[in-house]
Scaffold this active site. Structure first.
Site, PDB file in Angstrom:
ATOM      1  N   LEU A  38      -9.900  -7.411 -13.496  1.00  0.00           N
ATOM      2  CA  LEU A  38     -11.341  -7.103 -13.313  1.00  0.00           C
ATOM      3  C   LEU A  38     -12.123  -7.507 -14.507  1.00  0.00           C
ATOM      4  CD1 LEU A  38     -10.791  -3.675 -11.354  1.00  0.00           C
ATOM      5  CD2 LEU A  38     -11.683  -5.715 -10.164  1.00  0.00           C
TER       6      LEU A  38
ATOM      7  N   GLY B 230       0.701  -1.261  -0.016  1.00  0.00           N
ATOM      8  CA  GLY B 230       0.135  -0.071   0.213  1.00  0.00           C
ATOM      9  C   GLY B 230       0.671   1.383   0.092  1.00  0.00           C
TER      10      GLY B 230
ATOM     11  N   HIS C  69       0.696   1.208 -13.331  1.00  0.00           N
ATOM     12  CA  HIS C  69       1.170  -0.056 -13.622  1.00  0.00           C
ATOM     13  C   HIS C  69       2.929   0.241 -13.756  1.00  0.00           C
ATOM     14  CE1 HIS C  69       1.818  -3.751 -15.849  1.00  0.00           C
ATOM     15  NE2 HIS C  69       2.573  -3.271 -16.707  1.00  0.00           N
TER      16      HIS C  69
END
Ligand code: NHR
Ligand code: GAR
Length: 213
Positions: free
Chosen positions: A90, A12, A106
């Site tokens: 997704l 994170g 990315h």
């Protein structure tokens, strides 16, 4: 005030960079992880941000996981959904729901090295420059309109750890920048190209020289 939901899967650090940027006009409504043990959840909770886990292993298929994830996201009625080291592909149905308000970081200079293990693949390909890209998410993996990129050199003796650390430092600069531009309503999508109002060379940022990285 714009409401932002951030999706993570691990450490994170990119989520942390966005939170710490304290972007005017933006509120981080929630941080959601697909992995119960994601390190980033503790940081978010300590900041007083709502956290949630939607564990993909508890769902029969991608469609069921994505529906559960969307239900949790939609409680916060976000203006923007941010994938920050989110590691699940997704479904097109999910992506369609958030069209134009779903972005990803990315770890490569797209369209090179879509998918996983980008740093190792860059080293194996012998490229001299590498980097990172923030883009809108479309149904096709890592192919959506590019908002900003940062370039880093590949240096003699680099291994995956050294190269990924150099790229990550740039991720922490460009991701908050992209979010700030979107919150300021400066980013528009023109076909397959994202444009940023008031930026002469839309979406390109050259890294500082190597000695500063
Ligand atoms: N979904 C869509 N539809 N489009 C994109 O552009 C997406 C996306 C979901 C995630 C991030 C992406 C990246 O930046 C992202 C972009 C996960 C995988 C993957 O193969 C690939 C690309 C990205 C994220 N994940 C495996 C899977 O089976 C699981 C890997 C794991 O759990 O460690 O989903 O690189
Ligand atoms: C980042 O380098 C991000 O670009 C990458 O994972 C790392 C997450 O770090 N994302 C992907 O590889 C997506 N498939 P973080 O959890 O510390 O932000």
């Amino acid at each position: 005030m714009k409401s932002i939901v951030i999706l993570i899967s691990g450490r994170g650090s990119n989520m942390e960079a966005i939170v710490q940027a304290a972007i005017p006009g933006a509120r981080i409504a929630a941080v959601i992880s697909n992995r119960p043990n994601a390190g980033g959840l503790a940081f978010a909770a300590a900041q007083g941000i709502a956290t949630a886990v939607v564990d993909h292993t508890a769902y029969a298929d991608r469609a069921a996981f994505d529906a559960a994830l969307a239900a949790v996201i939609n409680r916060h009625a976000p203006d923007l959904v941010v994938l920050a080291g989110f590691m699940r592909v997704l479904t097109p149905d999910f992506v369609r729901q958030y069209e134009g308000r779903l972005i990803n970081i990315h770890p490569s200079l797209l369209p090179s090295f879509t998918g996983l293990h980008t740093h190792q693949r860059a080293l194996e390909a012998g490229v001299r420059v590498h980097g990172t890209t923030v883009h809108f998410v479309t149904a096709e993996l890592d192919c959506g309109p590019i908002i900003i990129q940062a370039v880093v050199p590949v240096m003699a003796g680099d291994d995956e750890a050294a190269l990924s650390a150099r790229v990550l430092a740039q991720e922490h600069r460009i991701f908050p920048q992209a979010v700030r531009w979107i919150v300021e309503d400066r980013v528009s999508i023109d076909g397959s190209v994202a444009r940023v109002a008031g930026v002469r060379e839309p979406g390109v940022l050259i890294s500082p020289p190597p000695e500063d990285v």
